[in-house]
Design a protein around this motif. Sequence first.
Motif, PDB file in Angstrom:
ATOM      1  N   MET A   1       2.433  -7.090  -2.727  1.00 20.03           N
ATOM      2  CA  MET A   1       1.090  -7.656  -2.818  1.00 20.03           C
ATOM      3  C   MET A   1       0.156  -7.040  -1.780  1.00 20.03           C
ATOM      4  O   MET A   1      -1.018  -6.781  -2.044  1.00 20.03           O
ATOM      5  CB  MET A   1       1.157  -9.178  -2.633  1.00 20.03           C
ATOM      6  CG  MET A   1      -0.152  -9.868  -2.925  1.00 20.03           C
ATOM      7  SD  MET A   1      -0.675  -9.702  -4.648  1.00 20.03           S
ATOM      8  CE  MET A   1      -2.161 -10.649  -4.661  1.00 20.03           C
ATOM      9  N   VAL A   3       0.162  -4.055  -0.578  1.00 16.94           N
ATOM     10  CA  VAL A   3      -0.244  -2.713  -0.994  1.00 16.94           C
ATOM     11  C   VAL A   3      -1.387  -2.788  -2.006  1.00 16.94           C
ATOM     12  O   VAL A   3      -2.359  -2.019  -1.917  1.00 16.94           O
ATOM     13  CB  VAL A   3       0.958  -1.938  -1.584  1.00 16.94           C
ATOM     14  CG1 VAL A   3       0.494  -0.696  -2.331  1.00 16.94           C
ATOM     15  CG2 VAL A   3       1.926  -1.552  -0.476  1.00 16.94           C
ATOM     16  N   TYR A 143       5.793   0.759   4.971  1.00 17.74           N
ATOM     17  CA  TYR A 143       6.098  -0.538   5.592  1.00 17.74           C
ATOM     18  C   TYR A 143       5.948  -1.693   4.607  1.00 17.74           C
ATOM     19  O   TYR A 143       6.731  -2.654   4.643  1.00 17.74           O
ATOM     20  CB  TYR A 143       5.191  -0.754   6.805  1.00 17.74           C
ATOM     21  CG  TYR A 143       5.567  -1.952   7.638  1.00 17.74           C
ATOM     22  CD1 TYR A 143       6.603  -1.881   8.577  1.00 17.74           C
ATOM     23  CD2 TYR A 143       4.907  -3.169   7.484  1.00 17.74           C
ATOM     24  CE1 TYR A 143       6.957  -2.976   9.342  1.00 17.74           C
ATOM     25  CE2 TYR A 143       5.257  -4.285   8.236  1.00 17.74           C
ATOM     26  CZ  TYR A 143       6.283  -4.182   9.165  1.00 17.74           C
ATOM     27  OH  TYR A 143       6.650  -5.276   9.918  1.00 17.74           O
ATOM     28  N   PHE A 144       4.954  -1.615   3.710  1.00 28.18           N
ATOM     29  CA  PHE A 144       4.609  -2.774   2.886  1.00 28.18           C
ATOM     30  C   PHE A 144       5.020  -2.682   1.411  1.00 28.18           C
ATOM     31  O   PHE A 144       4.923  -3.676   0.690  1.00 28.18           O
ATOM     32  CB  PHE A 144       3.104  -3.050   2.954  1.00 28.18           C
ATOM     33  CG  PHE A 144       2.657  -3.609   4.269  1.00 28.18           C
ATOM     34  CD1 PHE A 144       2.914  -4.926   4.608  1.00 28.18           C
ATOM     35  CD2 PHE A 144       1.980  -2.810   5.175  1.00 28.18           C
ATOM     36  CE1 PHE A 144       2.497  -5.456   5.822  1.00 28.18           C
ATOM     37  CE2 PHE A 144       1.559  -3.321   6.397  1.00 28.18           C
ATOM     38  CZ  PHE A 144       1.826  -4.642   6.725  1.00 28.18           C
ATOM     39  N   VAL A 145       5.453  -1.522   0.945  1.00 33.01           N
ATOM     40  CA  VAL A 145       5.852  -1.403  -0.455  1.00 33.01           C
ATOM     41  C   VAL A 145       7.009  -2.350  -0.766  1.00 33.01           C
ATOM     42  O   VAL A 145       7.987  -2.419  -0.020  1.00 33.01           O
ATOM     43  CB  VAL A 145       6.253   0.056  -0.782  1.00 33.01           C
ATOM     44  CG1 VAL A 145       7.161   0.119  -1.998  1.00 33.01           C
ATOM     45  CG2 VAL A 145       5.013   0.906  -1.037  1.00 33.01           C
ATOM     46  N   THR A 146       6.873  -3.082  -1.865  1.00 31.88           N
ATOM     47  CA  THR A 146       7.928  -4.015  -2.279  1.00 31.88           C
ATOM     48  C   THR A 146       8.558  -3.619  -3.608  1.00 31.88           C
ATOM     49  O   THR A 146       9.537  -4.226  -4.038  1.00 31.88           O
ATOM     50  CB  THR A 146       7.357  -5.447  -2.410  1.00 31.88           C
ATOM     51  OG1 THR A 146       6.241  -5.422  -3.315  1.00 31.88           O
ATOM     52  CG2 THR A 146       6.903  -5.956  -1.050  1.00 31.88           C
ATOM     53  N   SER A 147       7.971  -2.608  -4.272  1.00 34.47           N
ATOM     54  CA  SER A 147       8.503  -2.132  -5.541  1.00 34.47           C
ATOM     55  C   SER A 147       8.187  -0.640  -5.674  1.00 34.47           C
ATOM     56  O   SER A 147       7.106  -0.188  -5.251  1.00 34.47           O
ATOM     57  CB  SER A 147       7.882  -2.910  -6.697  1.00 34.47           C
ATOM     58  OG  SER A 147       8.394  -2.465  -7.932  1.00 34.47           O
ATOM     59  N   GLN A 150       4.779   0.927  -6.848  1.00 39.19           N
ATOM     60  CA  GLN A 150       3.585   0.871  -6.005  1.00 39.19           C
ATOM     61  C   GLN A 150       3.264   2.223  -5.352  1.00 39.19           C
ATOM     62  O   GLN A 150       2.113   2.479  -4.985  1.00 39.19           O
ATOM     63  CB  GLN A 150       3.742  -0.214  -4.934  1.00 39.19           C
ATOM     64  CG  GLN A 150       3.771  -1.618  -5.516  1.00 39.19           C
ATOM     65  CD  GLN A 150       4.031  -2.692  -4.460  1.00 39.19           C
ATOM     66  OE1 GLN A 150       4.186  -2.409  -3.267  1.00 39.19           O
ATOM     67  NE2 GLN A 150       4.097  -3.941  -4.903  1.00 39.19           N
ATOM     68  N   TRP A 151       4.264   3.092  -5.252  1.00 34.77           N
ATOM     69  CA  TRP A 151       4.022   4.426  -4.689  1.00 34.77           C
ATOM     70  C   TRP A 151       3.076   5.245  -5.570  1.00 34.77           C
ATOM     71  O   TRP A 151       2.437   6.189  -5.101  1.00 34.77           O
ATOM     72  CB  TRP A 151       5.341   5.176  -4.499  1.00 34.77           C
ATOM     73  CG  TRP A 151       6.120   4.702  -3.303  1.00 34.77           C
ATOM     74  CD1 TRP A 151       7.199   3.877  -3.312  1.00 34.77           C
ATOM     75  CD2 TRP A 151       5.863   5.015  -1.940  1.00 34.77           C
ATOM     76  NE1 TRP A 151       7.640   3.659  -2.040  1.00 34.77           N
ATOM     77  CE2 TRP A 151       6.838   4.347  -1.168  1.00 34.77           C
ATOM     78  CE3 TRP A 151       4.912   5.793  -1.289  1.00 34.77           C
ATOM     79  CZ2 TRP A 151       6.888   4.433   0.224  1.00 34.77           C
ATOM     80  CZ3 TRP A 151       4.942   5.879   0.098  1.00 34.77           C
ATOM     81  CH2 TRP A 151       5.922   5.211   0.840  1.00 34.77           C
TER      82      TRP A 151
END
Length: 248
Positions: A1, A3, A143-147, A150-151
């Motif tokens: 979220m 990101v 640091y904040f990517v959760t999936s 998202q990259w």
Amino acid sequence: MAVIIFVLVLWYGGLFFQSFFLHRYAAHQVFTMSKTMERITFILTWIFQGSSYLSAYGYGIMHRMHHAYTDTEKDPHSPSFDDNMFAMMWKTKTIYQDINKERIEVDQRFTKNVPQWKSFDNFASSRFSRVLWMAFYVLFFAYFVTSAWQWVLLPITFLMAPIHGVIINWFGHIYGYVNFQMKNTSKNLFRFDFLMMGEGYHNNHHKHANRANFGVKWYEIDLTYVIIKVLNAFGIIQLKRIPVRIED
């Protein structure tokens, strides 16, 4: 979220300063501001545009040329004279850099009163500055990517200003509707411009290039103009009643 929020902040923050400062102030001068406020806005533009920072001087001159030469061979960016959007944006980049580095002679009608802060622009446009911002974006994502998906958003942060430019200067001359029949291909992209904060009312803007409000119909809400009205009410900027015109 985090990101997604970060990308949205960069999208709308960078877009606002491109529309408010580079477009409506530097190119069209629909309002005035103090020298101190102008310098603060230069810095805020750099912060929000980051690695894709655009000089007010180069943008302002090139945009005035676009209005004077719309859809002709002299237009810095026109789908009518480029095979694809990438060719158009490469041409735009070359002309923009030539203006900034004073490699081409520019008619004085395009340079009049365009704001310039050479020392800051040299830093903000430098490779060092751009790489520094890109490194910050990569670290934030790491640091904040959760999936993993998202990259995919990372390249957008690197190229935010060119993406904004191609949406208006390519798609805004091909797709959409028109309120005014003109001798150019400008279109309004959306009935309500939620994506480009008023910049999508491109046909309206080409008809009334020196209006602060790009919306014409009741439903064409120009979000950048709404903010301009607030800033004017607080005395941070001063809207002009009779703005400067760029004549053919």
